[in-house]
Design a protein around this motif. Structure first.
Motif, PDB file in Angstrom:
ATOM      1  N   UNK A   1       0.538  -1.465  -0.164  1.00 14.97           N
ATOM      2  CA  UNK A   1      -0.405  -0.289   0.398  1.00 14.97           C
ATOM      3  C   UNK A   1       0.683   1.566   0.486  1.00 14.97           C
ATOM      4  N   UNK A   2       2.563   0.852  -0.016  1.00 16.29           N
ATOM      5  CA  UNK A   2       2.667   2.315   0.399  1.00 16.29           C
ATOM      6  C   UNK A   2       3.818   2.495  -0.765  1.00 16.29           C
ATOM      7  N   UNK A   3       4.352   3.750  -0.690  1.00 20.77           N
ATOM      8  CA  UNK A   3       5.748   3.770  -1.725  1.00 20.77           C
ATOM      9  C   UNK A   3       7.202   3.787  -0.776  1.00 20.77           C
ATOM     10  N   UNK A   4       6.916   4.007   0.862  1.00 21.77           N
ATOM     11  CA  UNK A   4       8.059   3.809   1.142  1.00 21.77           C
ATOM     12  C   UNK A   4       7.445   3.890   3.316  1.00 21.77           C
ATOM     13  N   UNK A   5       8.523   3.514   3.872  1.00 21.84           N
ATOM     14  CA  UNK A   5       7.281   3.714   5.672  1.00 21.84           C
ATOM     15  C   UNK A   5       8.714   4.123   6.243  1.00 21.84           C
ATOM     16  N   UNK A   6       7.809   5.394   6.639  1.00 21.05           N
ATOM     17  CA  UNK A   6       8.798   5.848   8.131  1.00 21.05           C
ATOM     18  C   UNK A   6       9.446   4.880   9.312  1.00 21.05           C
ATOM     19  N   UNK A   7      10.267   5.256   9.720  1.00 20.85           N
ATOM     20  CA  UNK A   7      10.576   5.264  11.007  1.00 20.85           C
ATOM     21  C   UNK A   7      11.328   5.747  11.575  1.00 20.85           C
ATOM     22  N   UNK A   8      10.082   6.052  12.860  1.00 17.35           N
ATOM     23  CA  UNK A   8      10.211   7.313  13.674  1.00 17.35           C
ATOM     24  C   UNK A   8      11.737   7.014  14.864  1.00 17.35           C
ATOM     25  N   UNK A   9      12.245   7.922  15.526  1.00 17.86           N
ATOM     26  CA  UNK A   9      13.385   7.638  16.086  1.00 17.86           C
ATOM     27  C   UNK A   9      13.254   8.707  17.651  1.00 17.86           C
ATOM     28  N   UNK A  10      13.107   7.424  18.077  1.00 15.95           N
ATOM     29  CA  UNK A  10      12.884   7.184  19.424  1.00 15.95           C
ATOM     30  C   UNK A  10      11.578   8.636  19.745  1.00 15.95           C
TER      31      UNK A  10
ATOM     32  N   UNK B   1     -13.657   9.828   7.738  1.00 15.34           N
ATOM     33  CA  UNK B   1     -12.975  10.901   7.876  1.00 15.34           C
ATOM     34  C   UNK B   1     -11.824  11.195   7.084  1.00 15.34           C
ATOM     35  N   UNK B   2     -10.239  10.125   7.434  1.00 11.55           N
ATOM     36  CA  UNK B   2      -9.790  10.100   7.049  1.00 11.55           C
ATOM     37  C   UNK B   2      -9.780  10.024   5.486  1.00 11.55           C
ATOM     38  N   UNK B   3     -10.732   9.426   5.182  1.00 12.75           N
ATOM     39  CA  UNK B   3     -10.509   9.559   3.512  1.00 12.75           C
ATOM     40  C   UNK B   3     -11.238  10.887   3.282  1.00 12.75           C
ATOM     41  N   UNK B   4     -12.342  11.344   3.163  1.00 12.58           N
ATOM     42  CA  UNK B   4     -12.395  12.860   3.256  1.00 12.58           C
ATOM     43  C   UNK B   4     -11.536  13.521   3.128  1.00 12.58           C
ATOM     44  N   UNK B   5     -10.429  13.470   3.792  1.00 14.39           N
ATOM     45  CA  UNK B   5      -9.178  13.967   3.963  1.00 14.39           C
ATOM     46  C   UNK B   5      -8.200  14.412   3.059  1.00 14.39           C
ATOM     47  N   UNK B   6      -8.139  12.883   2.956  1.00 12.43           N
ATOM     48  CA  UNK B   6      -7.432  12.544   1.518  1.00 12.43           C
ATOM     49  C   UNK B   6      -7.838  13.204   0.525  1.00 12.43           C
ATOM     50  N   UNK B   7      -9.115  13.020   0.536  1.00 13.36           N
ATOM     51  CA  UNK B   7      -9.564  13.678  -0.951  1.00 13.36           C
ATOM     52  C   UNK B   7      -9.565  14.825  -0.786  1.00 13.36           C
ATOM     53  N   UNK B   8      -9.734  15.255  -0.071  1.00 15.45           N
ATOM     54  CA  UNK B   8      -9.898  16.892   0.044  1.00 15.45           C
ATOM     55  C   UNK B   8      -8.513  17.202  -0.137  1.00 15.45           C
TER      56      UNK B   8
ATOM     57  N   UNK C   1      -6.383  -1.109   3.445  1.00 23.18           N
ATOM     58  CA  UNK C   1      -7.509  -0.428   3.069  1.00 23.18           C
ATOM     59  C   UNK C   1      -8.306   1.010   3.264  1.00 23.18           C
ATOM     60  N   UNK C   2      -7.230   1.850   3.495  1.00 24.70           N
ATOM     61  CA  UNK C   2      -7.809   3.350   3.552  1.00 24.70           C
ATOM     62  C   UNK C   2      -6.836   3.911   2.092  1.00 24.70           C
ATOM     63  N   UNK C   3      -5.600   3.421   1.350  1.00 24.85           N
ATOM     64  CA  UNK C   3      -4.818   3.959   0.546  1.00 24.85           C
ATOM     65  C   UNK C   3      -6.151   2.835  -0.388  1.00 24.85           C
ATOM     66  N   UNK C   4      -6.932   1.816  -0.792  1.00 20.28           N
ATOM     67  CA  UNK C   4      -7.055   0.747  -1.524  1.00 20.28           C
ATOM     68  C   UNK C   4      -8.422   1.951  -1.906  1.00 20.28           C
TER      69      UNK C   4
ATOM     70  N   UNK D   1      -9.262   5.196  -1.280  1.00 25.21           N
ATOM     71  CA  UNK D   1      -8.545   6.321  -1.669  1.00 25.21           C
ATOM     72  C   UNK D   1      -8.699   6.391  -2.875  1.00 25.21           C
ATOM     73  N   UNK D   2      -8.286   4.966  -3.893  1.00 28.91           N
ATOM     74  CA  UNK D   2      -8.371   4.593  -5.146  1.00 28.91           C
ATOM     75  C   UNK D   2      -6.840   4.836  -5.282  1.00 28.91           C
ATOM     76  N   UNK D   3      -6.210   4.775  -4.168  1.00 31.06           N
ATOM     77  CA  UNK D   3      -4.560   4.818  -4.682  1.00 31.06           C
ATOM     78  C   UNK D   3      -3.924   4.145  -5.089  1.00 31.06           C
ATOM     79  N   UNK D   4      -4.075   2.547  -5.096  1.00 31.18           N
ATOM     80  CA  UNK D   4      -3.492   1.296  -5.319  1.00 31.18           C
ATOM     81  C   UNK D   4      -3.894   0.856  -6.872  1.00 31.18           C
ATOM     82  N   UNK D   5      -3.049   0.600  -7.387  1.00 32.47           N
ATOM     83  CA  UNK D   5      -1.874   0.041  -6.704  1.00 32.47           C
ATOM     84  C   UNK D   5      -0.583   0.690  -6.858  1.00 32.47           C
ATOM     85  N   UNK D   6       0.174   0.521  -5.864  1.00 29.92           N
ATOM     86  CA  UNK D   6       1.576   1.635  -6.059  1.00 29.92           C
ATOM     87  C   UNK D   6       2.422   1.432  -7.399  1.00 29.92           C
TER      88      UNK D   6
END
Lengths: 224, 306
Positions: free
Chosen positions: B44-53, B263-270, B293-296, B298-303
């Motif tokens: 579902x993603x192009x890259x994943x952020x790994x947080x630093x503590x 709500x998340x999908x609406x925000x993505x669309x906007x 599910x969200x990415x799907x 939102x119509x953003x699949x396939x990557x």
């Protein structure tokens, strides 16, 4: 000036547990002005300690003495003559005062009655606030006369982080965002252009990170 | 000109709408949870952020987690904060990261340790986030450390940073992005967008300054799982602003999770319709399984496979 605060009485009592006679030494400069270690505080602390020890059935004898300045040899040296029978000196000076006494008065323990907090100023009666972190390489010309090192919780040099909200720092609603203050000040001076240019990494070797610091002024030295 | 050769760079430079997500490293030594989350996020993603503590809670380091994620077949965006390491440690980590194949690094100030599990710690802040960006661009473009000293090899990096349109002073926020652009940032991921109008207003100023042409902007999005989470973010998470309207919607919802996703999908669309927005960054920490599910939806699949 240097702002300090008295340690809890219980901590001081513990330090003095094995002492029978102590000199309670105040300092007439910064710590007098911030009501932490002047003549008045010496009197109050000495009597509080005597009472506490009296209650334990282990009386403590105190000798009260407030120096003009604990941080200069010429005011420290006369104390040497008064140390007969003294188990320790309880200094109400700042950390510099405690060390000056230790350096100049060998053979006697010098104990700190205060926690030295910061270089700052009184905001109002009973409230003091930090202003300078002594970084050794002043940047106040770039920041509207408000120090980001001392007043931003992260000592950032390039403006407020994402945690600045309604003028306050993310660490506490009681702490002003240093960079909001700088921004407002630069705006009032018509110098917001200073916020645009990235400030490069600071040279911390002028700060404590470069090791203990010392200044030598050849023009002022005598008999070299 | 290709800077890092990373997948994220390719997606953004080819003008496609990017999707990144966040993965919080474990508070422990186990790798199973990392692999499980990677498998969930992978398609579902192009890259994943790994947080630093993040929030100053000690966890597995972002460098090691980034390397593990990369081995598992997802491109990492390694986050570095300025809180815990000085310029010696950070530049050393960058060399190691490049050697391990990490190509995206995101520069942050870092949450103050006051929030974490070691509030007694000494913080570092030898550098700030802008200086960290300068450091990485200097390492990449001039092959030099901050000191001017050389190192061997290349540091092909795609350099990221954060931007928070909701923090104060508001007028400064676009200036701050300009400063980061000057320092050499390639992409930014914003603080979570809930108040879309304010974000759109900020984006207008960003575009007026032409910053959208210099920096890829990914709008941060958080799917909200519960009313309690929404309230917590509104009240306690620094730099996040959750409008009451969203909280009311969640309170009234029969299926709160579904409402959160909506709500998340609406925000993505906007935000997709806002000029200058080149992608989204999904911060579904603890709800990674919902990301596909969200990415799907939102119509953003396939990557894109680049």
């Amino acid at each position: 000036m240097i702002i300090a605060e008295q340690k809890p009485l219980s901590e001081i009592e513990e330090m003095l547990a094995d002492c029978h006679k102590v000199m309670v030494a105040g300092c007439g400069t910064c710590v007098t002005v911030c009501f932490a270690g002047g003549e008045k505080e010496v009197g109050l602390l000495a009597s509080a300690l005597r009472m506490a020890r009296e209650l334990k059935g282990q009386p403590l004898e105190t000798l009260e003495r407030t120096l003009h300045r604990q941080c200069e040899w010429e005011f420290v040296d006369p104390v040497k003559a008064e140390l007969e029978g003294i188990d320790a000196i309880l200094s109400l000076g700042c950390g510099v005062g405690v060390q000056a006494l230790s350096e100049r008065l060998p053979g006697v323990r010098v104990l700190p009655a205060l926690n030295t907090k910061f270089m700052g100023l009184p905001l109002e009666q009973g409230v003091w606030s930090e202003r300078c972190a002594g970084c050794g390489d002043c940047v106040l010309d770039l920041t509207g006369g408000i120090c980001p090192i001392a007043r931003c919780s992260k000592s950032l040099l390039n403006g407020p982080c994402g945690g600045s909200a309604s003028g306050k720092c993310e660490i506490s609603p009681d702490v002003d965002c240093g960079w909001q203050l700088i921004y407002d000040r630069l705006e009032s001076l018509g110098r917001l252009d200073l916020m645009e240019e990235p400030i490069p990494p600071k040279d911390w070797s002028y700060a404590r990170d470069g090791g203990p610091r010392r200044i030598v002024r050849e023009d002022l030295r005598l008999g070299q | 000109m290709v800077k890092s050769g990373s997948n994220l760079e390719s997606v953004l430079e080819s003008g496609r709408f990017a999707v990144t997500a966040e993965l919080g490293p474990p508070k422990g030594t186990g790798v199973k949870a990392i692999y499980r989350k990677v498998e969930q996020l992978k398609p579902a993603v192009d890259a994943v952020n790994l947080t630093d503590n993040q929030t100053a809670i000690t966890r597995m380091c972002s460098l090691a987690t980034s390397a593990l994620v990369r081995q598992a077949g997802v491109e990492p965006v390694m986050q570095i904060t300025c809180r815990d390491r000085n310029r010696i440690g950070i530049q050393s980590d960058v060399l190691g990261a490049v050697a391990l194949g990490i190509r995206n690094i995101l520069c942050l100030s870092g949450d103050h340790q006051r929030f974490g599990n070691h509030p007694q710690a000494k913080n570092v802040y030898d550098l700030d986030s802008v200086q960290l960006i300068q450091t990485l661009s200097g390492m990449r473009d001039r092959k030099k450390f901050i000191s001017g000293d050389d190192f061997s090899g290349e540091a092909p990096l795609f350099i990221g940073a954060a931007a928070n349109p909701y923090a104060d002073p508001y007028e400064y926020r676009v200036v701050r992005l300009a400063k980061k652009a000057k320092a050499g940032v390639d992409f930014v991921q914003t603080q979570a967008v809930f108040d879309v109008a304010k974000f759109a207003h900020w984006m207008e100023s960003v575009c007026e300054r032409g910053l959208d042409k210099r920096v890829h902007i990914l709008a941060g999005v958080i799917p909200v799982k519960s009313v309690a989470m929404a309230r917590y973010m509104r009240d306690y998470v620094s730099g996040v602003s959750v409008p009451d309207e969203i909280i009311t919607r969640l309170e009234k919802a029969q299926d709160v999770k579904e409402e959160g996703v909506k709500i998340c999908l609406e925000i993505i669309e906007q935000v997709r319709d806002i000029p200058g927005v080149h992608g989204i960054h999904l911060m579904a920490v603890g709800w990674e399984d919902m990301v596909p599910t969200i990415v799907d939806r939102a119509g953003l699949l396939p990557r894109p496979l680049l």
